[in-house]
Design an enzyme around this catalytic site. Structure first.
Site, short mmCIF file in Angstrom:
data_model
loop_
_atom_site.label_atom_id
_atom_site.label_comp_id
_atom_site.label_asym_id
_atom_site.label_seq_id
_atom_site.Cartn_x
_atom_site.Cartn_y
_atom_site.Cartn_z
N GLU A 59 0.85 -1.19 0.00
CA GLU A 59 0.00 0.00 0.00
C GLU A 59 0.89 1.24 0.00
OE1 GLU A 59 -2.80 0.34 3.24
OE2 GLU A 59 -3.72 2.09 2.35
N GLY A 85 3.61 2.44 10.91
CA GLY A 85 3.34 1.64 12.11
C GLY A 85 3.14 0.17 11.79
N MET A 119 0.82 -2.74 8.76
CA MET A 119 0.06 -2.87 7.52
C MET A 119 -0.88 -4.06 7.61
SD MET A 119 -0.60 -1.78 4.51
CE MET A 119 -1.87 -2.58 3.54
N GLU A 120 -2.12 -3.80 7.17
CA GLU A 120 -3.22 -4.75 7.41
C GLU A 120 -3.36 -5.84 6.34
OE1 GLU A 120 -3.63 -1.46 6.54
OE2 GLU A 120 -5.31 -1.22 5.14
N ASN A 121 -2.29 -6.23 5.63
CA ASN A 121 -2.40 -7.28 4.60
C ASN A 121 -3.30 -8.42 5.07
OD1 ASN A 121 -0.03 -5.92 3.39
ND2 ASN A 121 1.01 -6.85 5.12
N HIS A 155 -6.15 -1.65 15.48
CA HIS A 155 -6.40 -0.95 14.21
C HIS A 155 -6.23 -1.90 13.02
CE1 HIS A 155 -6.25 2.69 11.59
NE2 HIS A 155 -5.56 1.87 10.83
N GLU A 156 -5.11 -2.61 12.97
CA GLU A 156 -4.87 -3.48 11.81
C GLU A 156 -5.89 -4.61 11.78
OE1 GLU A 156 -3.02 -2.02 9.83
OE2 GLU A 156 -2.04 -0.70 11.27
N HIS A 201 -9.19 -3.46 10.39
CA HIS A 201 -9.18 -3.30 8.93
C HIS A 201 -9.71 -4.55 8.21
CE1 HIS A 201 -7.61 0.52 7.74
NE2 HIS A 201 -6.43 0.40 8.31
N GLU A 213 -9.57 4.38 6.45
CA GLU A 213 -8.69 4.82 7.53
C GLU A 213 -9.41 5.63 8.61
OE1 GLU A 213 -6.13 3.41 8.05
OE2 GLU A 213 -5.42 2.66 6.12
N1 B3K Z 1 -2.83 1.05 5.72
C1 B3K Z 1 -1.51 1.21 6.28
C2 B3K Z 1 -0.81 2.43 5.84
C3 B3K Z 1 -0.14 2.33 4.54
C4 B3K Z 1 0.72 3.55 4.29
C5 B3K Z 1 1.28 3.59 2.94
N2 B3K Z 1 2.24 4.64 2.78
C6 B3K Z 1 -1.53 1.17 7.77
C7 B3K Z 1 -2.80 1.50 8.43
O1 B3K Z 1 -3.31 2.58 8.34
O2 B3K Z 1 -3.34 0.64 9.06
ZN ZN Z 2 -5.24 1.97 8.86
#
Ligand code: B3K
Ligand code: ZN
Length: 861
Positions: free
Chosen positions: A124, A264, A266-268, A300-301, A304, A323
């Protein structure tokens, strides 16, 4: 499209549906640090007759292209720096693209890179195009099958999204693992990790009785530090079931912690990647704040998974759809896990400092931006945190039940789809029956609305008339502003001790609200709970504000009254008043009472006793009077320390340390002790002994850092001794050393420059690691106003040089670091000149990244 020196900004209104879709992707990775081969086999379906297929790709070496198994000749496709175009494709075909990349040389940490010895991805917003040619846009959702091959000994774990379907070791000693993710997803949610870890496992049984395997991967030897995060994950999973009836969907949930990461976490899908700073914690190395952040980001993750993954964004302009909503959800989670008051205070502080500052800067944008050159520049406090405030306002206006129904409808309607902010508002409107057309302006209008409120009371009739007026000043991106729908929560404090709460919905520029049958004029708590992200201009005098601070039921309102009180006092001091003359006795006696009998919420008492910081105070000014604010703050703190000496000392003594535990009550205790320690350190007598004792007796990182911070601010010699001790103790622990870097960078004296220079040669410092760079330089530019804003420009020069160095290594980090320089128009003419010079030097660099170009260009033009 707007051309900026050949750079292409994209506009929200130019959105077009994809010309092709991809239903399935098979990826085969042959991992090698310098030459990883990626084979991508895509099932492509035409949506628009006649169109050529244009795939995104950057920094890829193309090895092969084939359609339905037949290799294409060079003349049958076109390749440039950013695209691969293939014309004349059949309506349905299997497209194979083979590329090669070098993870080792990827210092931007976007795409596939090496975090020390671990292969790791960050896709992302547009990182997938650095892995393979693809339709790299969030509205193309495909089902992924991934095969990873790597040396079995070096990489015992080969991870990707979804469920593991096969694993074996071949005759050459390579491990080969296959994954399948049954949920179609855009490529920004793809992830791959390969490395050797310690693994922590847990089980979670969902509300419907399904078993989910939880796996947390951390660096070897760090397993014990992962426990808190893993338990936080279980709390988040349970909470989402209870609060929103949302259950996890796969059989496995993996989290990997790495030390090289741009943000911080990433929610893969099914495979979160985290900055180790937001996973690893134990009592010796993590502060109370670290524990709080870990729980909130783990939450948070996880949240998502529904708001972001099951329902994703149609295009990147809709980023706040996932977000803003997910920040709101993590805030609600944190509030339920601990002190709701403190969570809200934290959120309000962030809006009042960073977000209001962003609105007043050249980067001002609505929560749904209109025009973007580099998407990574729009992961902002506006999109995230103002976005969360917009969601909170919806909940306030609709009520929690209707809001929950609206969210459920949105998720049910758009499950498996890429949606828009309008879709979200529509679902809220349909579920609640409330017309939200005016409210939706919050998505398109940038800037901080200013609210002026007046009250008139008729003693004869008992009628209270409230007049509210709104005005949004022009911002750098938008000349015309309109009235918004602003929920203004108020609390009437009546003289008989009773209280009334009301929600006023301000929808016009000026509106009156009338309340009858009041026996006496009430005190009004305006904008209770900070019910809207606006600046408030109100008439309450000192005594009324101190009364609210003393008596309002709501802790946030009490804290806010103190903030308003200090804002107005600092304004008077900046205008030339004398602190002795303007601070009323009522203030000292109130603060004295709080110290003598702190409320059960000790953290709230600590907040009530703390002045607003420089950034909060600065937001009151169009032109920020740097020295005057700093000196006003110093004088007030000094005067408070002197006047409250006895109360502070005795309060501190009552808070004698207890063995460390992380819970609300003991964290509050440490927070209040730290505030007392600050006032003690400020006293004219030599109080370093108390601070040294605080440091020496500490059995935890929170108290240790408090002693270091206080000494660094007020007792320079003591600080030198303590920080040396700290560094020798923690020289091998990167996360603890980050705290040392930040402390050194926030030294208010000019020694800070030597201190930073020295730290650059510390064995743990690396320009390639964003955590290290931020620990030194974000701390310096964001939390050391005395030295950053030096009138000789030395602070600005240091930042400019750092940004220039970083831009060639990691543009995302460089573009974040440059932020404080962008707002040069907010300062006096000397500083304006110096800050502009620094930006002009950056602008003159030949190969400026898009990230930095967009920000510098917006600021200078
Ligand atoms: N979605 C990611 C952030 C990605 C940032 C890309 N530069 C983390 C978050 O907001 O959960
Ligand atoms: Zn997020």
């Amino acid at each position: 499209m707007v051309q900026l020196n050949n750079r292409k900004a994209v506009n929200r209104h130019d959105y077009k549906c994809p010309e092709f879709l991809v239903s399935h992707i098979n990826l085969f990775f042959e991992l090698d640090t310098k030459a990883t081969k990626v084979t991508s086999v895509m099932q492509v379906h035409r949506q628009l007759t006649g169109a050529a297929l244009v795939l995104d790709g950057q920094q890829l070496e193309l090895l092969r292209v084939a359609v339905d198994g037949k290799d294409l000749q060079c003349s049958e496709y076109h390749q440039d720096n950013e695209t691969l175009t293939i014309a004349n494709l059949p309506d349905r075909c299997e497209l194979t693209v083979v590329t090669q990349i070098s993870p080792l040389d990827n210092t931007a940490l976007e795409g596939l890179y090496l975090a020390e010895d671990t292969f790791c991805t960050q896709c992302e917003a547009q990182g997938f195009r650095r892995i393979s040619y693809a339709l790299d846009r969030p509205d193309v959702l495909a089902e992924y099958h991934v095969t990873i091959k790597a040396d079995a000994q070096r990489y015992p774990y080969l991870l990707s999204n979804g469920n593991k379907v096969a694993e074996h070791i071949d005759s050459d000693g390579n491990r080969i693992v296959q994954w399948h993710d049954p949920f179609p997803k855009p490529c920004y949610l793809f992830a791959l990790v390969a490395g050797d870890f310690d693994l922590l496992t847990e089980q979670f049984v969902t509300q419907s009785g399904r078993n989910v395997a939880l796996q947390l991967f951390v660096d070897k030897g760090q397993a014990a530090k992962g426990q808190f995060a893993l338990q936080a994950l279980k709390r988040a999973m349970r909470w989402d079931e209870q609060r929103f009836n949302l259950e996890y969907d796969l059989d496995i949930y993996m989290i990997v912690a790495v030390d090289f990461f741009n943000m911080g976490a990433m929610e893969n899908k099914g495979l979160n990647v985290f900055n180790s700073k937001y996973v690893l914690a134990d009592n010796n190395t993590a502060t109370d704040r670290d524990y709080y952040n870990i729980e909130s980001i783990i939450g948070h993750e996880y949240f998502h998974n529904w708001t972001g993954n099951r329902v994703t964004c149609r295009d990147w302009f809709q980023l706040s759809l996932k977000e803003g909503l997910t920040v709101f959800r993590d805030q609600e989670f944190s509030a339920d896990m601990g002190s709701a008051t403190l969570c809200r205070i934290d959120a309000v502080k962030l809006i009042r400092t960073a977000q209001f500052a962003e609105d007043a800067s050249p980067m001002a944008h609505p929560i749904r931006p209109e025009s973007v050159l580099e998407m990574n520049n729009f992961y902002t406090v506006t999109v995230y945190d103002k976005g969360a405030e917009v969601i909170r306002m919806l909940q306030t206006i609709l009520g929690r039940d209707k809001f929950n129904q609206g969210l459920a409808l949105y998720l049910q309607r758009h499950d498996g789809q890429a949606a828009t902010c309008d879709d979200f508002v529509q679902a809220m409107q349909d579920a609640s029956g409330k017309d939200l057309s005016l409210f939706s302006r919050w998505y398109s209008q940038s800037g901080t609305p200013e609210l002026t409120v007046q009250q008139q009371f008729n003693v004869l009739t008992g009628q209270l008339c409230l007049t509210l007026q709104q005005h949004t000043p022009v911002t750098a991106d938008q000349a015309n502003k309109h009235s918004l729908c602003i929920p203004v929560q108020i609390e009437l404090l009546l003289q008989d001790g009773s209280k009334q709460t009301h929600l006023l919905l301000l929808e016009q520029e000026t509106q009156q609200f009338v309340f009858d049958d009041l026996s006496t004029e009430p005190v009004i708590v305006w904008l209770a709970h900070f019910s809207a992200p606006v600046k408030l201009h109100q008439q309450n005098d000192d005594s009324t504000l101190l009364n609210i601070a003393a008596h309002a039921t709501d802790g946030v309102a009490r804290w806010d009254a103190m903030q308003q009180f200090w804002n107005s006092k600092v304004q008077q001091l900046v205008a030339g008043a004398d602190a002795f003359a303007i601070l009323p006795e009522q203030l000292f006696s109130l603060m004295g009472q709080w110290l003598a009998t702190p409320s059960p919420d000790l953290a709230l008492t600590a907040e009530l006793l703390t002045l607003p910081d420089f950034d909060t105070l600065a937001e009151q000014y169009t032109e920020i009077p740097v020295e005057a604010i700093l000196s006003a703050l110093h004088h007030c703190n000094l005067l408070l320390a002197t006047r409250l000496q006895r109360d502070v000392v005795s309060c501190y003594q009552q808070l004698s340390p207890q063995p460390y535990r992380y819970d609300d009550e003991s964290a509050g205790r440490r927070k209040l002790a730290a505030v007392c320690l600050k006032y003690i350190a400020l006293l004219p007598e030599q109080n370093s002994d108390v601070v040294i004792k605080h440091y020496e007796q500490s059995d935890n990182m929170t108290d240790t850092i408090s002693a270091l911070q206080v000494s660094q601010q007020y007792l320079t010699n003591t600080f030198s001794v303590l920080i040396e001790d700290f560094i020798s103790k923690w020289q091998d622990n990167v996360l603890a050393m980050d705290k040392a870097f930040s402390l050194i960078a926030t030294d208010r004296s000019e020694h800070v420059f030597d201190g930073i220079e020295k730290m650059l040669s510390h064995p743990l410092f690396s320009w390639k690691n964003p955590n290290r760079v931020r620990a030194l330089f974000s701390a310096f530019s964001l939390r050391n106003p005395d030295q950053f804003h030096r009138i000789d420009g030395k602070g600005y020069n240091l930042l400019q040089q750092t940004v220039a160095t970083m831009d060639s290594i990691n543009p995302q980090v460089a573009a974040r670091l440059v932020t404080p320089l962008l707002s040069w128009r907010r300062f006096d003419s000397d500083r304006q000149q110096l800050m502009r010079n620094a930006l002009q030097i950056l602008a003159s660099h030949d190969s400026l990244s898009n990230d930095l170009f967009e920000k510098v260009n917006r600021s200078l033009n």
